[in-house]
Design a protein around this motif. Structure first.
Motif, mmCIF file in Angstrom:
data_model
loop_
_atom_site.group_PDB
_atom_site.id
_atom_site.type_symbol
_atom_site.label_atom_id
_atom_site.label_comp_id
_atom_site.label_asym_id
_atom_site.label_seq_id
_atom_site.Cartn_x
_atom_site.Cartn_y
_atom_site.Cartn_z
ATOM 1 N N ALA A 200 28.254 36.706 -0.576
ATOM 2 C CA ALA A 200 28.062 37.440 0.684
ATOM 3 C C ALA A 200 29.034 36.937 1.752
ATOM 4 O O ALA A 200 29.549 37.720 2.563
ATOM 5 N N THR B 103 32.434 38.646 1.058
ATOM 6 C CA THR B 103 32.486 40.111 0.888
ATOM 7 C C THR B 103 33.312 40.775 1.981
ATOM 8 O O THR B 103 34.133 41.662 1.717
ATOM 9 N N GLN C 210 36.784 43.312 1.565
ATOM 10 C CA GLN C 210 36.783 44.713 1.999
ATOM 11 C C GLN C 210 37.836 44.992 3.064
ATOM 12 O O GLN C 210 37.885 46.071 3.637
ATOM 13 N N LEU D 205 32.925 39.290 -10.782
ATOM 14 C CA LEU D 205 33.654 39.828 -9.637
ATOM 15 C C LEU D 205 35.159 39.711 -9.850
ATOM 16 O O LEU D 205 35.919 40.661 -9.587
#
Length: 1029
Positions: free
Chosen positions: A133, A136, A140, A190
């Motif tokens: 988290a 992230t 992006q 990931l």
């Protein structure tokens, strides 16, 4: 005010990192150290990051913060560490174009905070575990942000995987295990998904940022696959044996062929500069533990793996890059280290793949100057393949009889062809790297034995050509030195290789025909030796002489000794060609060569050391049971002993000469004693030295006890003489020699021990050489004689002989003169002490029980400290000693509760000491249980043996300890932990019989596994040492 100090800090940073003046840099370093230790360092670091104008000041701030969060004393509060973590993430997010070293330092800071706070909770939430988290938002955003996010995950994985010397290993393993179970697979998934996305797009790899992103993704994948999953801490030196212990929960990623295919596709689609990282990932994937798959799944996985290797071999352009080539060689080696030949031959394209691998190997060997360190992996592959041939059960052809001779020929011919080029171009000679040559020859010894007829035919042909050319050049009056040197270089390689293939002989797989072939090769080497020895007065070649010695060593190991059939066809061939009818005649040739070498090569250390190394072993083989030959050989040593005895008989003698003669004499004798492993030959030596010359050794100890250069060799000789290696000390039933030998041992230990204790204070840096080394040898000597099984020690007390008591009392005096810390600081001393203590507690527990309370406590304290030693031998010895003591105590307590005759006073005193100091046994119970539950216990069986006795001696304390551990668990896990302890004692009776012990050991193995499973994801265990103390 602060702006001025900020400016000063920036100036200091520039001076530290940029100035070339040493004095200025040292002053800046001193000032910055003071800054890092100042109380307001934390607040100033934040201001430096906010307002600092140079990258160096930002680096200083990040480095200082890392030190602050890492300190074990006065750690930062949880809220402060959370604030720092959040600040770092925001700082990186808002400044994606910082200097690379600053970004790296800040990511290191984030990783350190996360690792050390892994088990920290705030409102029942593990606040540092939301790593995915955290990154992230980076993934992006722009490519620069993506690079930072991926680098954070990569650095964090690497940080958690590495043990930190400033924190306990148990804490590191708990964090690493928790991270593995909770986050690592998600991170790997990931990274694979991001790689798939990247490979699906038309990446512009000329764009530096996109190139950097792909590199960081590959590093992340490699760090995940290279993770220490089970705490084995493998290093690069164990590369050949490495198996990646992928958790079962990762099965889906490897059953899905798209994961493997992804990396093979990437290899073919990205620039050669990134390909080595892809191949490193493939090496790890190829090394996944076999038990992750069933047979069908493994066959399918191997098929995809071999197809990928085939595709690379069919398009080898990128392998011209040395890094790619090296990693690909590692990948090929893993094909056989992790899979069986019987599995490989069943792969659909096996015939084509083995042909391609053979061609690749031959080409690689022919280009010997290209990436020489990678050849090891190729030879390792073929060595393992060749060694598997006798065991393969598959009906499919393995084709190794076709391709292995090609590999052998390529290696041999390429080494011979390299000689001329190395001399012509002045290149570094591989023969000078003895370790590398020996490693390759060990591998070739197995490869060359496959289709041995072809190997021998090639070696005979090449040897005859070079030997004939060499002889012609020597006879010619106008031959050049270069031409002679080239032929000597070729012959050096051939002699090394012949020695290697002879050393590769396996008795159960060899035939008479192969022994006859060995005979052909040996004849040629011995004929060459005669030629080179004949011209040593004029000239010699050091490398060729070293090759000869290597050949002799291999020949001796295979064809000299009791296990060799005297009718071997090798000796028939030697008899026909050279007149050497048996091994005795060959040994005489070897002894002659040793004498020749010492005569002509006395100033060449490599040759003399390798010449002398096998001398005593050869002598042992020559002497056999011939007493006359033994006496003849010992004449020089007899004369030396008589000379020393003559010196000692006079009041004035040349002390330096006496010392020099004695030291040389006892060193030679120790070498001879070490080589005499048979009873007959050792008894001849014993009868020669005792009683005639033993008083001389005793006199030397009396005179020069304070001179370690003299006493250490004498003590080591005595330790060798009393060592019952291979049961060589077996005296006749009517012989008193065992008792007499112990008397001499006791006398020497007592003489040396009592005198060495009088030398007073010794400087710390000289303590080992002056005192502890001799004491260590005495401990080894006493252990050897007490465990030799050739003396009945009961007779000493029975007949009033104080030899045993004197030796044991001297041991105690020496022991009490050594601080506990020194016992563990010096490895040789600790090993000799703890192995002796093991023997004493096993066979002389009555003596231990009779000691004064402070001595008993000293011994128990030393055992307690040794239980946690890093040396497994020391730890195991302590467990055994503790088991003997606990067993003795338990038996005495059991007898005291029954109607038995009155116990001996010593037994009662020992029991009384233990009852007065129960904390010592209780502490060791805690230590053993702590190691078994919470640490990487590599000797679990040894640890289990004393544990049952300790529990039975301290049942109430054990119950309290159990309750403490159970209550320290989270409420939902307490029942499971309680059940683990119940199962541990299930079926265990209150005795120490072998059957009961074995049952407990089995229970303990299950207990450890269940406790570890129960405590996964639990915060318990970080402070276990505090609870256990």
């Amino acid at each position: 005010m602060f702006n001025r100090s900020l400016a000063q800090l920036e100036i200091l940073c520039k001076q530290l990192y940029e100035t070339t003046e040493t004095g200025v840099r040292l002053q800046a370093e001193k000032a910055l150290v003071e800054f890092t230790n100042s109380p307001d360092c934390l607040s100033k670091c934040q201001l430096l990051l906010e307002r600092g104008s140079s990258s160096y000041s930002q680096l200083l701030a990040a480095t200082c913060l890392s030190k602050l969060v890492s300190r074990t004393s006065n750690p930062l509060p949880l809220e402060q560490r959370i604030d720092i973590r959040n600040y770092v993430l925001n700082y990186l997010a808002t400044r994606p174009k910082l200097a690379e070293f600053v970004t790296q330092a800040l990511i290191q800071l984030y990783s350190r905070i996360t690792k050390l706070g892994w088990f920290d909770c705030q409102k029942d939430d593990y606040v540092f575990r939301n790593v995915i988290a955290d990154v992230t938002r980076f993934l992006q955003d722009s490519v620069e942000h993506c690079i930072i996010g991926v680098t954070i995950l990569s650095q964090l994985t690497n940080e958690i995987n590495q043990a930190d010397t400033s924190h306990p290993l148990t804490k590191h393993r708990k964090i690493a295990s928790s991270f593995r179970d909770s986050s690592l697979f998600d991170i790997f998934t990931l990274s694979c998904n991001l790689l798939k996305q990247a490979s699906g797009k038309n990446l512009n790899l000329n764009d530096e940022s996109q190139h950097g992103l792909l590199m960081q993704l590959l590093k992340l994948s490699h760090n995940c696959l290279n993770y220490d999953f089970i705490g084995t801490s493998t290093d690069e030196s164990s590369d050949d044996l490495c198996t990646v212990q992928i958790p079962t929960s990762w099965r889906s990623a490897f059953l899905d062929s798209s994961t493997l295919q992804l990396f093979f596709d990437l290899y073919h689609s990205i620039p050669p500069s990134l390909s080595p990282l892809v191949l490193s990932c493939l090496v790890q994937i190829a090394s996944v533990r076999r038990s992750l798959f069933n047979n069908a799944e493994r066959a399918k996985f191997l098929s995809h793996l071999v197809d990928g290797v085939k595709r690379i071999l069919e398009n080898p352009q990128s392998l011209s890059d040395p890094n790619n080539y090296h990693e690909f060689c590692r990948l090929l080696a893993r094909l056989k280290s992790n899979y069986q030949l019987g599995e490989l031959v069943k792969v659909e394209n096996y015939p084509e793949v083995i042909r391609l691998i053979a061609n690749f190997t031959v080409t690689s060997l022919q280009h010997w100057e290209f990436a020489p360190n990678s050849v090891h992996y190729l030879l390792s592959l073929w060595q393992r393949l060749a060694a598997s041939v006798p065991y393969v059960k598959a009906t499919e052809p393995h084709l190794l009889e076709t391709y292995t001779p090609e590999v052998t020929k390529a290696y041999i011919t390429s080494r011979l062809e390299s000689v001329c080029i190395i001399l012509r171009d002045g290149l570094e000679d591989p023969l000078d790297d003895a370790g590398l040559v020996q490693q390759q020859l060990d591998q070739l010894s197995t490869i060359g034995r496959c289709e041995y007829e072809k190997t021998c035919a090639l070696l005979v042909q090449l040897f005859d050509q070079s030997a004939q050319t060499y002889q012609e050049l020597l006879q010619s009056t106008n031959s050049s030195t270069i031409d002679i040197t080239v032929q000597e270089g070729r012959l050096t390689w051939l002699v090394y290789i012949i020695g290697a293939v002879i050393g590769g002989r396996v008795s159960f797989a060899s035939t008479d025909e192969q022994d006859a072939m060995d005979g052909e090769l040996v004849c040629r080497v011995l004929q060459l030796m005669n030629l080179t020895d004949s011209r040593l007065a004029q000239a010699g070649n050091e490398r060729l002489e070293l090759a000869m010695l290597s050949f002799f060593e291999q020949f001796r190991k295979i064809y000299i000794g009791d296990q060799v059939q005297k009718s071997s066809k090798l000796y028939r061939r030697l008899s026909e060609v050279l007149g050497l009818n048996d091994e005795t005649m060959v040994l005489s040739v070897f002894i002659g060569k040793i004498i020749t070498n010492l005569k002509y090569w006395g100033q060449c250390e490599p040759i003399t050391s390798k010449t002398l190394h096998p001398t005593f072993t050869l002598f042992s083989s020559c002497v056999g049971e011939d007493e006359d030959q033994f006496e003849q050989f010992m004449l020089p040593l007899t004369a030396a002993f008589e000379a020393v005895a003559q010196m000692f008989s006079t009041n004035t003698f040349n002390e330096q000469e006496a010392k020099r003669t004695l030291v040389g004499l006892v060193r030679d004798l120790r070498g001879i004693a070490f080589a005499f492993n048979a009873k007959t030959s050792f008894m001849m030596l014993f009868d020669w030295i005792y009683p005639a010359y033993m008083p001389i050794l005793q006199r030397a100890i009396e005179l020069w006890y304070h001179v370690p250069a003299c006493t250490t060799p004498v003590l080591k000789l005595m330790a060798e003489l009393v060592h019952n290696r291979s049961q060589r000390l077996q005296f006749d039933v009517s012989s008193p020699n065992g008792i007499l030998l112990f008397r001499e041992t006791s006398k020497m230990i007592t003489t040396y021990g009592n005198r060495i204790l009088t030398i007073g204070e010794v400087p710390k840096d000289q303590m080992y050489s002056v005192k502890l080394k001799g004491v260590s040898v005495c401990f080894s000597m006493l252990k050897a004689v007490l465990s030799g099984n050739y003396v009945n020690f009961g007779v000493f007390r029975l007949y009033g002989d104080d030899a045993l008591d004197n030796a044991l009392q001297t041991f105690i005096k020496l022991l009490l003169s050594i601080p506990h810390s020194d016992l563990l600081d010096y490895p040789k001393l600790s090993q000799s002490f703890y192995s002796l203590l093991e023997v004493l507690t096993q066979d002389h527990m009555n003596f231990i029980a009779s000691l004064e309370p402070h001595v008993v406590m000293y011994i128990l304290s030393s055992i307690s400290e040794g239980l946690t030693a890093l040396d497994t031998m020391v730890c195991t010895g302590c467990c055994s000693s503790l088991d003997h003591i606990a067993t003795y105590l338990f038996k005495q307590l059991s007898r005291s509760t029954k109607k038995r005759p009155v116990a001996m006073a010593t037994d009662e005193r020992f029991l009384h000491i233990m009852q007065q100091h129960p904390e010592m046994i209780q502490q060791m119970l805690s230590t053993v249980l702590n190691i078994i539950i919470f640490e990487d216990c590599r000797n679990q069986w040894s640890m289990s043996r004393p544990l049952l006795g300790l529990i039975l001696l301290n049942e109430k304390y054990f119950a309290d300890l159990r309750n403490s551990i159970v209550n320290s668990q989270p409420p939902e896990k307490q029942q499971a932990m309680h059940l683990c302890f119940e199962n541990l004692m299930e079926g265990i009776e209150r005795n120490l019989l072998t059957k009961n012990r074995d049952r407990f050991t089995q229970n303990l193995s299950v207990f450890r596994r269940e406790v570890n499973d129960s405590m996964k994801n639990s915060s318990y265990g970080v402070n276990t040492n505090d609870m256990m103390s």
